[in-house]
Design a protein around this motif. Structure first.
Motif, PDB file in Angstrom:
ATOM      1  N   ARG A  48       0.826  -1.207   0.000  1.00 16.54           N
ATOM      2  CA  ARG A  48       0.000   0.000   0.000  1.00 16.54           C
ATOM      3  C   ARG A  48       0.861   1.258   0.000  1.00 16.54           C
ATOM      4  NH1 ARG A  48      -3.440  -0.671  -2.683  1.00 16.54           N
ATOM      5  NH2 ARG A  48      -4.870   0.792  -1.758  1.00 16.54           N
ATOM      6  N   ARG A  49       2.016   1.230   0.708  1.00 10.75           N
ATOM      7  CA  ARG A  49       2.912   2.384   0.645  1.00 10.75           C
ATOM      8  C   ARG A  49       3.471   2.524  -0.763  1.00 10.75           C
ATOM      9  NH1 ARG A  49       8.221   3.085   4.380  1.00 10.75           N
ATOM     10  NH2 ARG A  49       8.981   1.515   2.922  1.00 10.75           N
ATOM     11  N   GLY A  50       3.777   1.402  -1.390  1.00 15.10           N
ATOM     12  CA  GLY A  50       4.239   1.452  -2.777  1.00 15.10           C
ATOM     13  C   GLY A  50       3.203   2.078  -3.691  1.00 15.10           C
ATOM     14  N   ARG A  54       3.669   5.431  -5.849  1.00 18.90           N
ATOM     15  CA  ARG A  54       3.416   5.461  -7.294  1.00 18.90           C
ATOM     16  C   ARG A  54       2.532   6.653  -7.655  1.00 18.90           C
ATOM     17  NH1 ARG A  54       0.399   0.762 -10.351  1.00 18.90           N
ATOM     18  NH2 ARG A  54      -0.802   1.179  -8.517  1.00 18.90           N
ATOM     19  N   LYS A  55       1.509   6.910  -6.842  1.00 17.81           N
ATOM     20  CA  LYS A  55       0.619   8.056  -7.091  1.00 17.81           C
ATOM     21  C   LYS A  55       1.363   9.383  -6.967  1.00 17.81           C
ATOM     22  CE  LYS A  55      -3.428   6.095  -7.705  1.00 17.81           C
ATOM     23  NZ  LYS A  55      -4.262   6.341  -8.868  1.00 17.81           N
ATOM     24  N   LEU A  56       2.431   9.395  -6.169  1.00 18.20           N
ATOM     25  CA  LEU A  56       3.247  10.597  -5.997  1.00 18.20           C
ATOM     26  C   LEU A  56       4.380  10.673  -7.019  1.00 18.20           C
ATOM     27  CD1 LEU A  56       3.479  10.470  -2.098  1.00 18.20           C
ATOM     28  CD2 LEU A  56       2.288  12.228  -3.445  1.00 18.20           C
ATOM     29  N   GLU A  61      10.988   4.534  -5.116  1.00 21.51           N
ATOM     30  CA  GLU A  61      10.551   4.121  -3.796  1.00 21.51           C
ATOM     31  C   GLU A  61       9.411   3.108  -3.897  1.00 21.51           C
ATOM     32  OE1 GLU A  61      10.467   8.368  -3.175  1.00 21.51           O
ATOM     33  OE2 GLU A  61      11.028   7.988  -1.091  1.00 21.51           O
ATOM     34  N   ALA A  62       8.518   3.324  -4.856  1.00 20.11           N
ATOM     35  CA  ALA A  62       7.427   2.369  -5.080  1.00 20.11           C
ATOM     36  C   ALA A  62       7.997   1.011  -5.462  1.00 20.11           C
ATOM     37  CB  ALA A  62       6.489   2.883  -6.165  1.00 20.11           C
ATOM     38  N   LEU A  63       8.956   1.007  -6.366  1.00 24.00           N
ATOM     39  CA  LEU A  63       9.565  -0.239  -6.802  1.00 24.00           C
ATOM     40  C   LEU A  63      10.209  -0.977  -5.631  1.00 24.00           C
ATOM     41  CD1 LEU A  63      10.302  -2.121  -9.141  1.00 24.00           C
ATOM     42  CD2 LEU A  63      12.343  -0.727  -9.493  1.00 24.00           C
ATOM     43  N   SER A  64      10.916  -0.251  -4.799  1.00 23.26           N
ATOM     44  CA  SER A  64      11.552  -0.859  -3.632  1.00 23.26           C
ATOM     45  C   SER A  64      10.517  -1.500  -2.711  1.00 23.26           C
ATOM     46  CB  SER A  64      12.350   0.208  -2.873  1.00 23.26           C
ATOM     47  OG  SER A  64      12.912  -0.331  -1.712  1.00 23.26           O
ATOM     48  N   ALA A  80       2.342  -7.793 -10.917  1.00 21.25           N
ATOM     49  CA  ALA A  80       1.673  -6.874 -11.848  1.00 21.25           C
ATOM     50  C   ALA A  80       1.869  -5.425 -11.418  1.00 21.25           C
ATOM     51  CB  ALA A  80       0.185  -7.212 -11.949  1.00 21.25           C
ATOM     52  N   GLU A  81       1.741  -5.151 -10.127  1.00 24.44           N
ATOM     53  CA  GLU A  81       1.971  -3.792  -9.623  1.00 24.44           C
ATOM     54  C   GLU A  81       3.386  -3.336  -9.945  1.00 24.44           C
ATOM     55  OE1 GLU A  81       0.111  -1.481  -8.118  1.00 24.44           O
ATOM     56  OE2 GLU A  81      -1.702  -2.659  -8.012  1.00 24.44           O
TER      57      GLU A  81
END
Length: 86
Positions: A48-50, A54-56, A61-64, A80-81
């Protein structure tokens, strides 16, 4: 309340979800980060943090976070995400 019990991981996760729903992505990141600080083995917190990252447009950071979530609890949905970031 969360303010009275900042160590309540589940409450932080729920508030993070609520913040995602109302497009408060920075707030969501803060809540999920606090939840992760309490328990870094909860794949959903990283997922969920990822999503908030991603939205930001904070893709690295999302990938990590998606990588960590996959490490903790692999699933097709998480792959998929992660793929959406490439």
């Amino acid at each position: 309340t969360i303010a009275e019990d900042a160590a309540n991981k589940d409450a932080l996760l729920l508030r993070g979800e609520a913040r995602l729903e109302v497009n408060d992505f920075e707030g969501a990141v803060k809540d999920f980060t606090a939840a992760i600080a309490l328990d870094d083995q909860v794949a959903n917190a990283f997922t969920r943090r990822g999503a908030a990252y991603r939205k930001l447009n904070r893709d690295s950071e999302a990938l990590s976070d998606f990588e960590k979530a996959i490490q903790l609890q692999p699933s097709i949905e998480l792959y998929a995400e992660r793929a959406l970031l490439y």
